[in-house]
Enzyme design. Structure first.
Site, PDB file in Angstrom:
ATOM      1  N   HIS A 151       0.845  -1.198   0.000  1.00  0.00           N
ATOM      2  CA  HIS A 151       0.000   0.000   0.000  1.00  0.00           C
ATOM      3  C   HIS A 151       0.882   1.249   0.000  1.00  0.00           C
ATOM      4  O   HIS A 151       1.743   1.408   0.873  1.00  0.00           O
ATOM      5  CB  HIS A 151      -0.905  -0.018   1.249  1.00  0.00           C
ATOM      6  CG  HIS A 151      -2.056   0.940   1.185  1.00  0.00           C
ATOM      7  ND1 HIS A 151      -2.614   1.503   2.314  1.00  0.00           N
ATOM      8  CD2 HIS A 151      -2.774   1.417   0.138  1.00  0.00           C
ATOM      9  CE1 HIS A 151      -3.618   2.276   1.976  1.00  0.00           C
ATOM     10  NE2 HIS A 151      -3.739   2.241   0.644  1.00  0.00           N
ATOM     11  N   HIS A 230     -13.946   5.418   0.771  1.00  0.00           N
ATOM     12  CA  HIS A 230     -12.846   5.796   1.657  1.00  0.00           C
ATOM     13  C   HIS A 230     -11.970   6.802   0.924  1.00  0.00           C
ATOM     14  O   HIS A 230     -12.114   6.996  -0.286  1.00  0.00           O
ATOM     15  CB  HIS A 230     -12.012   4.568   2.066  1.00  0.00           C
ATOM     16  CG  HIS A 230     -11.207   3.976   0.969  1.00  0.00           C
ATOM     17  ND1 HIS A 230     -11.754   3.166  -0.021  1.00  0.00           N
ATOM     18  CD2 HIS A 230      -9.870   4.073   0.672  1.00  0.00           C
ATOM     19  CE1 HIS A 230     -10.816   2.787  -0.849  1.00  0.00           C
ATOM     20  NE2 HIS A 230      -9.650   3.328  -0.457  1.00  0.00           N
ATOM     21  N   HIS A 232      -8.107   7.532  -0.115  1.00  0.00           N
ATOM     22  CA  HIS A 232      -6.717   7.078  -0.193  1.00  0.00           C
ATOM     23  C   HIS A 232      -5.854   8.336  -0.210  1.00  0.00           C
ATOM     24  O   HIS A 232      -5.986   9.200  -1.085  1.00  0.00           O
ATOM     25  CB  HIS A 232      -6.493   6.254  -1.468  1.00  0.00           C
ATOM     26  CG  HIS A 232      -5.057   5.877  -1.672  1.00  0.00           C
ATOM     27  ND1 HIS A 232      -4.478   4.788  -1.060  1.00  0.00           N
ATOM     28  CD2 HIS A 232      -4.069   6.465  -2.417  1.00  0.00           C
ATOM     29  CE1 HIS A 232      -3.218   4.709  -1.415  1.00  0.00           C
ATOM     30  NE2 HIS A 232      -2.939   5.722  -2.239  1.00  0.00           N
TER      31      HIS A 232
END
Length: 259
Positions: A151, A230, A232
């Site tokens: 990530h 969401h 990022h």
């Protein structure tokens, strides 16, 4: 008037005398005596009746006068009471209006003081990209969802439509579709660092636009490679992918705590 025996005529007295009902009856009686015994006898009863009626008539007049006086007094009292009530209502209305004006003035002064204090308060140079969002996926988490296997940023849990803010002042260098990032924005900040905001449902800025710290630039969404709403967020040393650095350390180093 008085009767003049020498001429047999009536002469006017030197003093004016007002005759009431009883006096008029006496005059009739005197006239009856002069006219003769028969006339005197005829007017005797009239004279007596007049004397009897006079007190009753006078009492009636007095009662009527008293009633009129009482009615006038009651009217005057009622008018005085109405005037006093009207004056009291006017005074109360003026007092209420003055109190309202004073309260409005006090509220305006309070707002002005608050605004002045807010203006004088030092503004933060860096803020969190969303308000109240917890970090759900940390930096460098592993998994097949990411092409690099790790990530490259952090995810903030938030509902679709939640405002997304520029963490610091800067210039928008990217605003549009970013492939796996979906709708994304990249901002270059005055210290030479960059921040990236991905999976947006809406973009509110354009390339080249100057933005301030905490200014809304878009809204949370679930576009691109996303499993649900969401944000990022990435901190970078350049505008392109692969120049990422730890966004938690980046924000904390600028005084922004994250939960």
């Amino acid at each position: 008037m008085a009767f003049n025996r020498a001429s047999g005529k009536l002469s006017r007295s030197t003093r004016s005398i007002r005759l009431g009902t009883a006096a008029a009856a006496v005059a009739v009686g005197v006239a009856g005596v002069v006219a003769g015994p028969a006339a005197a006898a005829e007017h005797k009863n009239t004279f007596s009746e007049a004397l009897a009626i006079a007190p009753s008539l006078a009492g009636h007049v007095a009662d009527q006068a008293a009633a009129q006086k009482s009615a006038a007094a009651e009217k005057a009292a009622a008018e005085k009471k109405a005037a006093a009530k009207k004056a009291a209502e006017k005074k109360a209305a003026e007092k209420k209006a003055a109190a309202k004006k004073a309260a409005e003035k006090k509220a305006a002064a309070k707002r002005e003081d608050a605004e002045r204090a807010n203006r004088s308060k030092p503004r933060p140079s860096v803020v969190a990209p969303i308000t109240g969002g917890d970090v759900t996926t940390p930096y460098k988490s592993g998994g097949q969802m990411w092409s690099s296997g790790k990530h490259s940023g952090i995810d903030f849990a938030a509902r679709t439509g939640t405002p997304v803010k520029s963490v610091a002042a800067g210039t928008v260098v990217t605003a549009g579709w970013g492939g796996a990032y979906g709708n994304n924005i990249v901002v270059k900040h005055n210290d030479g660092t960059y921040t990236q905001y991905g999976h947006l449902s809406a973009i509110g800025v354009s390339v080249g636009q100057q933005v301030g710290v905490g200014q809304e630039i878009g809204k949370v969404g679930s576009t691109g490679n996303s499993t649900g709403p969401h944000l990022h967020f990435e901190a970078r040393t350049a505008a392109t992918y692969g120049s990422d650095m730890d966004p938690v350390d980046y924000l904390r180093g600028k005084g922004v705590p994250l939960s």
